[in-house]
Design a protein around this motif. Structure first.
Motif, PDB file in Angstrom:
ATOM      1  N   UNK A  80       0.723  -1.225   0.677  1.00 37.36           N
ATOM      2  CA  UNK A  80      -0.009   0.024   0.091  1.00 37.36           C
ATOM      3  C   UNK A  80       1.319   1.395   0.131  1.00 37.36           C
ATOM      4  N   UNK A  81       0.241   2.901  -0.281  1.00 38.35           N
ATOM      5  CA  UNK A  81       1.240   2.726  -0.593  1.00 38.35           C
ATOM      6  C   UNK A  81       1.565   4.357   0.719  1.00 38.35           C
ATOM      7  N   UNK A  82       2.109   5.062   1.162  1.00 38.88           N
ATOM      8  CA  UNK A  82       3.096   5.150   2.441  1.00 38.88           C
ATOM      9  C   UNK A  82       2.331   6.870   2.487  1.00 38.88           C
ATOM     10  N   UNK A  83       2.394   7.387   3.580  1.00 37.65           N
ATOM     11  CA  UNK A  83       1.466   9.006   3.472  1.00 37.65           C
ATOM     12  C   UNK A  83       3.594   9.312   3.703  1.00 37.65           C
ATOM     13  N   UNK A  84       3.210  10.502   2.880  1.00 40.77           N
ATOM     14  CA  UNK A  84       3.621  11.220   3.056  1.00 40.77           C
ATOM     15  C   UNK A  84       3.952  12.662   4.100  1.00 40.77           C
ATOM     16  N   UNK A  85       5.540  13.486   4.235  1.00 44.79           N
ATOM     17  CA  UNK A  85       4.983  14.745   3.791  1.00 44.79           C
ATOM     18  C   UNK A  85       6.774  15.880   4.434  1.00 44.79           C
ATOM     19  N   UNK A  86       6.294  16.390   3.243  1.00 49.79           N
ATOM     20  CA  UNK A  86       7.527  17.510   4.007  1.00 49.79           C
ATOM     21  C   UNK A  86       7.762  18.415   3.870  1.00 49.79           C
ATOM     22  N   UNK A  87       8.394  19.605   4.565  1.00 46.48           N
ATOM     23  CA  UNK A  87       8.120  19.753   5.502  1.00 46.48           C
ATOM     24  C   UNK A  87       9.022  21.198   5.681  1.00 46.48           C
TER      25      UNK A  87
END
Lengths: 423, 423
Positions: A370-377
């Motif tokens: 499954x897709x992994x949620x990611x966030x760039x900050x």
């Protein structure tokens, strides 16, 4: 490349992504966890979905981290053994074959009753020393190197002429059965079959010799007295040969990278990639790990590096154990690590990618594709409309869908540390 | 691969995706259709956008289905003719050249006035038999095999020495003009030119011979009496050579697949892939098809297979005809098929992907390279925030952007039937 000193961090909750959990009212563990810091990243940063290798392909921690730091797992992976061995501190030469091992427990009939010997916490160094003693003359002319690591984990290296890594696991990955016999793998090519047969024979003899040496060992006598499962067998798995990876700094235009990680598998990859590996007091690789100590290590050392990859193992354990509450608690540990970094670092000069190396849904108890949620900050990252870090919101984010190999180029882009292609 | 028996379904509305339609107030046909079952999938499942091959690349039903079931159309496609021929029941040998054909109508001046001979419903078997009779001695030493299929559709196979498939279409794809002369294609390499010239000459002679045999045929005399356009010419197109595809089960680790499809083009691909092809009584390939019979066939047979691909042709017809109301009605047929499956199957053990093989917007009347909305639902699929199945909401979904080739790996991932790569 513009010569600034903007910093880049990859912070991973191992196996952090998941699926809807019926006992959580259909929420995922990430959604059920209290994650104010992760939500701050999502609200102020830019989110996306990551398939580490290919959509739907379940991937290991080793192959996932290879992709994340810039190596192609499909062409460069040679099994987990070499990473484990390197991570434990066993060196390898070309031609060696390495294995990840578990100290495990077998009963009087030789059936496995605990694959992790009760997650044994001490005494494995003594057990490993005993194994090295009984194997000091080698087996069938093959030298044996064996070393214990954290808890039930250990590594084995075979060195000699005519070995091949394409052999099956002794660890059957289940209890109630005897250890499997090592044998050539189905995908072992004909020309390597003889070497694989020899390797398998040495492994099977090693397992028998180690069992004899461990079963009556003082450490296990004491464990039996304390009603703890004895670590009376060693189960090798994940055979591999030494990999040949170009240095991290070479494939990333001189960037200097380090790892703050808890498990030998990833640590070994870092050493193969010639990244510095930073040890953290209190980082146990377990549910009790000190996440603030880990975050502090990142903050303390980021001044010396361009990029630090940090992996907190605990969420994956909750996933493998199908324990939603444990996984939620582990995700909240990751949240506290991020909170520490938000408070501590200079975000005018730092960019972070927060995500996971794969999903380990508690409803499955293993890795999924499954897709992994990611966030760039941070520095250079534009915001989007996502308000919370979760599997369900990440698809609406400004990053879109990426692969593991895209993470460092994106970080370098936000940091302003990547060369324009064209004019 | 874990050895469970979780089932996988790919259900496609052919050409189902579209564009905003002014006469529908800017809605797409999917948005304008009443689709409670498709919306249930979207609300409970996970949506995404699919570019079958590459973003913006319009793709045929054949090449799209190749990608969907795991073949690379860019390297493995050899023209539609072989699929049509196989689908109709004409066998091919290496060196043969096959064509899709239309029975069409030309006027007294030889100009095409109906490319589908009024979508002729009966009599084509008799017409085909007559063609075989007049061609029984071959043309210029080349054997001729011709067979009628559903409605105006037919297939032609040429067998002989020194043929080449790189020749142009006789069907000009427009009306008011004469059939085109078959000729070597511009991309025909110099060394194949002589063979292509010979092939084209045989095709041109075949068209003339067939016209003479058909124009005064009893079937057409009766059609003229009934004010129906006579099927008095055969227009070959889509020349191709026999393809060599590895069996479906081989490229998917032993999975056993079947097709429930209406058109010979896709049916032929299934046969080339050595999938079972299940016939459905009442599946016409037209706007009047019995979608419940089709869905029931899927439900009746899924117990015998790991994966069934099902294609309902009707939405594509509405798209090609630029008939929004027809396309909406066809999409509602797909919805009723899905509703039947939602009611009938064990969703604790089944995963479905619902989508299309390409977009056929009514505003264009042909295939476009726009993204196709897709939704995954059932066993293993986590939910997202999308509430309706539509082109406009799918981009916010939890699947992200995928290619046609990603569909089966994703289904296998949700079904828990794919091996982890790495450790």
């Amino acid at each position: 490349m513009s010569h600034n000193d903007s910093k880049m961090i990859i912070l991973l909750g191992d196996g952090m992504g998941g699926r809807d959990v019926p006992s959580l009212g259909g929420k995922t563990c990430i959604e059920a966890a209290n994650t104010p810091a992760l939500d701050t990243l999502a609200r102020l940063g830019s989110s996306g979905l990551m398939y580490l290798a290919r959509p739907g392909q379940p991937i290991g921690s080793d192959t996932a981290h290879m992709a994340l730091i810039g190596y192609d797992p499909f062409t460069q992976y040679r099994g987990r053994g070499p990473f484990e061995a390197k991570g434990v501190g066993l060196d390898m030469k070309p031609g060696d074959v390495a294995f990840r091992c578990n100290f495990s427990t077998v009963d009087a009939k030789g059936l496995i009753i605990d694959r992790r010997a009760g997650r044994i916490e001490s005494g494995t160094d003594e057990l490993a020393a005993r194994i090295m003693e009984v194997c000091k003359d080698g087996i069938d002319g093959v030298q044996i190197f064996f070393k214990a690591s954290v808890e039930h984990r250990a590594a084995l290296v075979l060195r000699g002429e005519g070995l091949d890594y394409r052999v099956t696991d002794v660890d059957p990955h289940e209890i109630g059965v005897a250890p499997a016999k090592c044998a050539p793998r189905d995908d072992c090519p004909p020309e390597a079959r003889k070497a694989a047969e020899k390797t398998a024979e040495v492994v099977n003899k090693f397992v028998a010799i180690a069992h004899e040496a461990l079963d009556t060992h003082k450490v296990n006598q004491e464990r039996r007295k304390a009603k703890l499962p004895p670590a009376n067998v060693v189960l090798p798995r994940g055979a591999g040969e030494a990999v040949d990876l170009a240095p991290f700094s070479k494939i990333h235009d001189g960037l200097v990278g380090a790892m703050v990680v808890e498990v030998d598998l990833v640590r070994g990859l870092g050493l193969y990639a010639q990244m510095d590996v930073i040890d953290v007091n209190g980082a146990t690789g377990g549910a009790d790990t000190n996440e603030i100590a880990i975050a502090r290590a990142v903050a303390d050392h980021i001044g010396s590096y361009d990029l630090i990859l940090c992996n907190i193992k605990a969420p994956d354990l909750g996933g493998h154990d199908s324990n939603a509450l444990a996984k939620i608690a582990a995700i909240e540990k990751v949240d506290r690590a991020v909170a520490f970094l938000l408070d501590t670092l200079n975000w005018g000069n730092t960019t972070i990618m927060l995500g996971g190396d794969h999903c380990t849904p508690v409803t499955v108890g293993d890795h999924t594709g499954d897709a992994v949620p990611v966030v760039f900050y941070g520095h250079g990252v534009r915001s989007d409309l996502v308000e919370h870090y979760s599997e369900k919101e990440a698809g609406m984010g400004g990053i879109g869908q990426i692969a593991g190999a895209d993470v460092i180029p994106l970080l370098r882009n936000f940091a302003g540390r990547i060369v324009k292609f064209g004019a």
